[in-house]
Design a protein around this motif. Structure first.
Motif, PDB file in Angstrom:
ATOM      1  N   THR A 115     -47.129 -10.899  -0.131  1.00 20.33           N
ATOM      2  CA  THR A 115     -47.294  -9.706   0.372  1.00 20.33           C
ATOM      3  C   THR A 115     -46.212  -9.563   1.598  1.00 20.33           C
ATOM      4  O   THR A 115     -45.382  -8.361   1.592  1.00 20.33           O
ATOM      5  N   ARG A 116     -45.895 -10.500   2.155  1.00 14.03           N
ATOM      6  CA  ARG A 116     -44.706 -10.491   3.060  1.00 14.03           C
ATOM      7  C   ARG A 116     -43.541 -10.405   2.536  1.00 14.03           C
ATOM      8  O   ARG A 116     -42.610  -9.440   2.629  1.00 14.03           O
ATOM      9  N   GLU A 150     -51.576  -1.978   3.230  1.00 10.17           N
ATOM     10  CA  GLU A 150     -50.600  -1.327   4.305  1.00 10.17           C
ATOM     11  C   GLU A 150     -49.373  -1.564   3.700  1.00 10.17           C
ATOM     12  O   GLU A 150     -48.476  -0.682   3.927  1.00 10.17           O
ATOM     13  N   VAL A 151     -49.036  -2.662   3.321  1.00  6.13           N
ATOM     14  CA  VAL A 151     -47.799  -3.013   2.880  1.00  6.13           C
ATOM     15  C   VAL A 151     -47.339  -1.988   1.594  1.00  6.13           C
ATOM     16  O   VAL A 151     -46.410  -1.543   1.340  1.00  6.13           O
ATOM     17  N   GLY A 152     -48.322  -2.099   0.767  1.00 10.39           N
ATOM     18  CA  GLY A 152     -48.262  -0.977  -0.457  1.00 10.39           C
ATOM     19  C   GLY A 152     -48.046   0.417  -0.116  1.00 10.39           C
ATOM     20  O   GLY A 152     -46.945   0.913  -0.675  1.00 10.39           O
ATOM     21  N   THR A 153     -48.632   0.882   1.223  1.00 15.42           N
ATOM     22  CA  THR A 153     -48.075   2.328   1.626  1.00 15.42           C
ATOM     23  C   THR A 153     -46.738   2.154   2.360  1.00 15.42           C
ATOM     24  O   THR A 153     -46.095   3.106   2.150  1.00 15.42           O
ATOM     25  N   LEU A 154     -46.557   1.141   3.004  1.00 16.98           N
ATOM     26  CA  LEU A 154     -45.012   1.098   3.576  1.00 16.98           C
ATOM     27  C   LEU A 154     -43.937   0.927   2.594  1.00 16.98           C
ATOM     28  O   LEU A 154     -42.990   1.673   2.562  1.00 16.98           O
ATOM     29  N   VAL A 155     -44.304   0.329   1.421  1.00 15.80           N
ATOM     30  CA  VAL A 155     -43.342   0.252   0.282  1.00 15.80           C
ATOM     31  C   VAL A 155     -43.154   1.497  -0.177  1.00 15.80           C
ATOM     32  O   VAL A 155     -42.025   2.092  -0.530  1.00 15.80           O
ATOM     33  N   LYS A 156     -44.099   2.372  -0.720  1.00 17.36           N
ATOM     34  CA  LYS A 156     -43.902   3.598  -0.953  1.00 17.36           C
ATOM     35  C   LYS A 156     -43.277   4.571  -0.253  1.00 17.36           C
ATOM     36  O   LYS A 156     -42.335   5.314  -0.482  1.00 17.36           O
ATOM     37  N   THR A 179     -39.352  -7.659  -7.637  1.00 12.70           N
ATOM     38  CA  THR A 179     -39.261  -6.402  -7.028  1.00 12.70           C
ATOM     39  C   THR A 179     -40.487  -6.467  -5.927  1.00 12.70           C
ATOM     40  O   THR A 179     -41.471  -6.939  -6.114  1.00 12.70           O
ATOM     41  N   PRO A 180     -40.506  -5.505  -4.859  1.00 11.19           N
ATOM     42  CA  PRO A 180     -41.837  -5.362  -4.129  1.00 11.19           C
ATOM     43  C   PRO A 180     -43.214  -4.955  -5.023  1.00 11.19           C
ATOM     44  O   PRO A 180     -44.127  -5.712  -4.650  1.00 11.19           O
ATOM     45  N   GLY A 181     -43.085  -4.344  -6.028  1.00  7.37           N
ATOM     46  CA  GLY A 181     -44.165  -3.937  -6.817  1.00  7.37           C
ATOM     47  C   GLY A 181     -44.852  -5.076  -7.446  1.00  7.37           C
ATOM     48  O   GLY A 181     -45.857  -5.382  -7.447  1.00  7.37           O
ATOM     49  N   ARG A 182     -43.726  -6.065  -8.033  1.00  7.25           N
ATOM     50  CA  ARG A 182     -44.454  -7.314  -8.630  1.00  7.25           C
ATOM     51  C   ARG A 182     -44.906  -8.313  -7.716  1.00  7.25           C
ATOM     52  O   ARG A 182     -45.864  -9.020  -7.996  1.00  7.25           O
ATOM     53  N   CYS A 183     -44.282  -8.512  -6.444  1.00  4.36           N
ATOM     54  CA  CYS A 183     -44.875  -9.191  -5.542  1.00  4.36           C
ATOM     55  C   CYS A 183     -46.390  -8.818  -5.127  1.00  4.36           C
ATOM     56  O   CYS A 183     -47.299  -9.366  -5.005  1.00  4.36           O
ATOM     57  N   LEU A 184     -46.457  -7.403  -5.177  1.00  4.42           N
ATOM     58  CA  LEU A 184     -47.891  -6.883  -4.684  1.00  4.42           C
ATOM     59  C   LEU A 184     -48.914  -7.182  -5.824  1.00  4.42           C
ATOM     60  O   LEU A 184     -49.948  -7.055  -5.443  1.00  4.42           O
ATOM     61  N   ASP A 185     -48.361  -6.752  -6.877  1.00  2.98           N
ATOM     62  CA  ASP A 185     -49.231  -7.079  -8.136  1.00  2.98           C
ATOM     63  C   ASP A 185     -49.562  -8.343  -8.212  1.00  2.98           C
ATOM     64  O   ASP A 185     -50.742  -8.780  -8.586  1.00  2.98           O
ATOM     65  N   ALA A 186     -48.803  -9.375  -7.852  1.00  2.87           N
ATOM     66  CA  ALA A 186     -49.281 -10.913  -7.825  1.00  2.87           C
ATOM     67  C   ALA A 186     -50.256 -11.132  -6.878  1.00  2.87           C
ATOM     68  O   ALA A 186     -51.136 -11.974  -7.088  1.00  2.87           O
ATOM     69  N   ALA A 187     -49.884 -10.683  -5.727  1.00  2.07           N
ATOM     70  CA  ALA A 187     -50.929 -10.867  -4.629  1.00  2.07           C
ATOM     71  C   ALA A 187     -52.386 -10.175  -4.842  1.00  2.07           C
ATOM     72  O   ALA A 187     -53.489 -10.750  -4.642  1.00  2.07           O
ATOM     73  N   ASP A 188     -52.195  -8.965  -5.531  1.00  3.42           N
ATOM     74  CA  ASP A 188     -53.513  -8.098  -5.814  1.00  3.42           C
ATOM     75  C   ASP A 188     -54.246  -9.066  -6.921  1.00  3.42           C
ATOM     76  O   ASP A 188     -55.366  -9.110  -7.002  1.00  3.42           O
ATOM     77  N   GLY A 189     -53.752  -9.772  -7.838  1.00  7.35           N
ATOM     78  CA  GLY A 189     -54.163 -10.811  -8.769  1.00  7.35           C
ATOM     79  C   GLY A 189     -55.090 -11.740  -8.109  1.00  7.35           C
ATOM     80  O   GLY A 189     -56.070 -11.990  -8.381  1.00  7.35           O
ATOM     81  N   LEU A 190     -54.465 -12.220  -7.266  1.00  6.15           N
ATOM     82  CA  LEU A 190     -54.960 -13.429  -6.276  1.00  6.15           C
ATOM     83  C   LEU A 190     -56.213 -12.750  -5.619  1.00  6.15           C
ATOM     84  O   LEU A 190     -57.403 -13.542  -5.608  1.00  6.15           O
ATOM     85  N   ALA A 226     -38.711  -4.514   0.320  1.00  9.03           N
ATOM     86  CA  ALA A 226     -38.744  -3.115   0.445  1.00  9.03           C
ATOM     87  C   ALA A 226     -37.729  -2.715   1.662  1.00  9.03           C
ATOM     88  O   ALA A 226     -37.123  -1.673   1.490  1.00  9.03           O
ATOM     89  N   ILE A 227     -37.956  -3.511   2.689  1.00  6.94           N
ATOM     90  CA  ILE A 227     -37.054  -2.980   3.830  1.00  6.94           C
ATOM     91  C   ILE A 227     -35.639  -3.261   3.410  1.00  6.94           C
ATOM     92  O   ILE A 227     -34.667  -2.634   3.673  1.00  6.94           O
ATOM     93  N   GLU A 228     -35.359  -4.551   2.683  1.00  9.68           N
ATOM     94  CA  GLU A 228     -33.974  -4.714   2.338  1.00  9.68           C
ATOM     95  C   GLU A 228     -33.294  -3.463   1.272  1.00  9.68           C
ATOM     96  O   GLU A 228     -32.014  -3.064   1.541  1.00  9.68           O
ATOM     97  N   GLN A 229     -34.269  -3.272   0.227  1.00  6.34           N
ATOM     98  CA  GLN A 229     -33.676  -2.204  -0.657  1.00  6.34           C
ATOM     99  C   GLN A 229     -33.597  -0.789   0.164  1.00  6.34           C
ATOM    100  O   GLN A 229     -32.580   0.168  -0.134  1.00  6.34           O
ATOM    101  N   TYR A 230     -34.399  -0.491   1.185  1.00 11.53           N
ATOM    102  CA  TYR A 230     -34.166   0.751   1.969  1.00 11.53           C
ATOM    103  C   TYR A 230     -32.807   0.758   2.749  1.00 11.53           C
ATOM    104  O   TYR A 230     -32.037   1.626   2.732  1.00 11.53           O
ATOM    105  N   TRP A 231     -32.613  -0.590   3.170  1.00 10.42           N
ATOM    106  CA  TRP A 231     -31.418  -0.510   3.896  1.00 10.42           C
ATOM    107  C   TRP A 231     -30.182  -0.558   2.948  1.00 10.42           C
ATOM    108  O   TRP A 231     -29.038   0.145   3.188  1.00 10.42           O
ATOM    109  N   LEU A 232     -30.237  -1.228   2.093  1.00 12.31           N
ATOM    110  CA  LEU A 232     -29.066  -1.216   0.958  1.00 12.31           C
ATOM    111  C   LEU A 232     -28.720   0.439   0.495  1.00 12.31           C
ATOM    112  O   LEU A 232     -27.635   0.505   0.214  1.00 12.31           O
TER     113      LEU A 232
END
Length: 120
Positions: free
Chosen positions: A31-32, A104-110, A2-13, A38-44
């Motif tokens: 992060t990308r 920025e990506v976190g804001t866009l995902v939300k 999920t986008p959240g899990r990717c962002l959490d992993a990047a945040d850990g780094l 998130a874009i894919e889920q939005y369009w789905l």
């Protein structure tokens, strides 16, 4: 994934600080990936026919979600894409640059998540 899990992993780094040569690229990739998911889920949710297209989904956000969101998503995606590619003449992005893109990506995902729940 999920986008959240990717962002959490990047945040850990980002929180653990520099460790090795590849951490900036891994952080940028995660992060990308969060943005792409998130874009894919939005369009789905909002337009499955667009989700079936693998190209230009970020550009199509302009028509559905507005110029500002599309511009911000395109900028973040482009900056993160540049950061993930190896160039012998470029330096890796700094932790500060990656943190700014991560935020920025976190804001866009939300925003994308809220938009697809509203059906807009």
């Amino acid at each position: 994934m999920t986008p959240g899990r990717c962002l959490d992993a990047a945040d850990g780094l980002l929180r653990s600080g520099p460790s090795g040569v590849w951490w900036p690229k891994v952080c940028a990739c995660l992060t990308r990936l969060a943005l792409e998911l998130a874009i894919e889920q939005y369009w789905l949710t909002t337009s499955p026919q667009v989700a079936a297209c693998t190209e230009q989904r970020t550009r199509m956000l302009r028509r559905r979600s507005g110029q500002d969101l599309a511009r911000r998503a395109a900028f973040a995606w482009g900056a993160l894409s540049t950061a993930t590619h190896h160039h012998c003449y470029d330096t890796a992005p700094t932790a500060g640059e990656l943190r700014r893109l991560h935020t920025e990506v976190g804001t866009l995902v939300k925003h994308l998540s809220n938009t697809d729940r509203r059906g807009n």
